[in-house]
Design a protein around this motif. Structure first.
Motif, PDB file in Angstrom:
ATOM      1  N   GLN A  84      62.643  34.138  39.821  1.00 60.27           N
ATOM      2  CA  GLN A  84      62.750  35.306  40.701  1.00 60.27           C
ATOM      3  C   GLN A  84      63.730  36.337  40.149  1.00 60.27           C
ATOM      4  N   GLU A  85      64.767  35.872  39.484  1.00 56.53           N
ATOM      5  CA  GLU A  85      65.761  36.812  38.945  1.00 56.53           C
ATOM      6  C   GLU A  85      65.218  37.643  37.776  1.00 56.53           C
ATOM      7  N   ASP A  86      64.026  37.296  37.287  1.00 61.09           N
ATOM      8  CA  ASP A  86      63.406  38.084  36.231  1.00 61.09           C
ATOM      9  C   ASP A  86      62.724  39.336  36.783  1.00 61.09           C
TER      10      ASP A  86
END
Lengths: 114, 113
Positions: A84-86
């Protein structure tokens, strides 16, 4: 003339999927850069090519990120096992090749990881 | 480590109301300072490059200046179409820095008619 183009413009991936983002630089431009831009932030450097040689990959956040430019023209940024942090906009830029030559940016690919 | 700080984060002006955006930087050795404009959903669009303290560049209603510690983007009599996020970036000298740009977080400018 034609500017930097990127595809796809939008990509939605499920967590864990691999994605590939493409950049077509301005014809004749020797240098190619990838930047990551989170929402509301400035772009952050990822990696840099001079022709087909990857001269600086110090900005790649993890070994899940991989970039290539095999023939010194089109480049692909690959992200394995997306997290998700991408989620961000991935910007590509190209320049003639000298350090202070203007970097011209493409429209970016907006990646959303669910 | 190279750092760029832009202020204010957001600025709202009336059409015709001149103002300035600030970019403060720390860099081991400045090779160049760049200003870009970014519209929503688009990539940054190049405006100016400044190389040394005292240098100034102008384009239409925009004027960029550079000192040893900061750069200003002056906007004279802005119009609504000047509304955008303005990004400042530095490029450092040296082999380890290469050609990478280090960006600030940008100033979001809104010009109301």
């Amino acid at each position: 003339g034609a500017g930097v183009s990127q595809s796809p413009r939008y990509k939605v991936a499920k967590r864990g999927q691999d994605v590939a983002l493409r950049c077509d630089p301005i014809s004749g431009h020797v240098s190619l850069f990838w930047y990551q831009q989170a929402l509301g932030q400035g772009p952050e450097f990822l990696t840099y090519f001079q022709n087909e040689a990857q001269l600086d990959k110090s900005g790649l956040p993890s070994d899940r990120f991989f970039a290539e430019r095999p023939e010194g023209s089109v480049s692909t940024l690959k992200i394995q096992r997306t997290q998700q942090e991408d989620s961000a906009v991935y910007l590509c830029a190209s320049s003639l090749g000298r350090p202070t030559d203007t970097q011209y940016f493409g429209p970016g690919t907006r990646l959303t990881v669910l | 480590e190279d750092q760029v700080t832009q202020s204010p984060e957001a600025l709202r002006l009336q059409e015709g109301e001149s103002s300035s955006l600030n970019c403060s930087y720390t860099v081991s050795g400045l090779r160049g300072l760049f200003w870009y404009r970014q519209d929503p959903g688009k990539g940054p669009e190049f405006l100016f490059t400044l190389y040394s303290a005292g240098e100034e560049k102008e384009k239409e209603r925009l004027k960029a200046t550079l000192t040893k510690k900061e750069s200003f983007l002056h906007i004279t009599a802005p119009k609504p179409e000047d509304s955008a996020t303005y990004l400042c970036a530095v490029q450092a000298k040296g082999e380890t820095s290469g050609s990478r740009l280090t960006f600030g977080e940008g100033t979001q400018l809104t010009v109301n008619p």
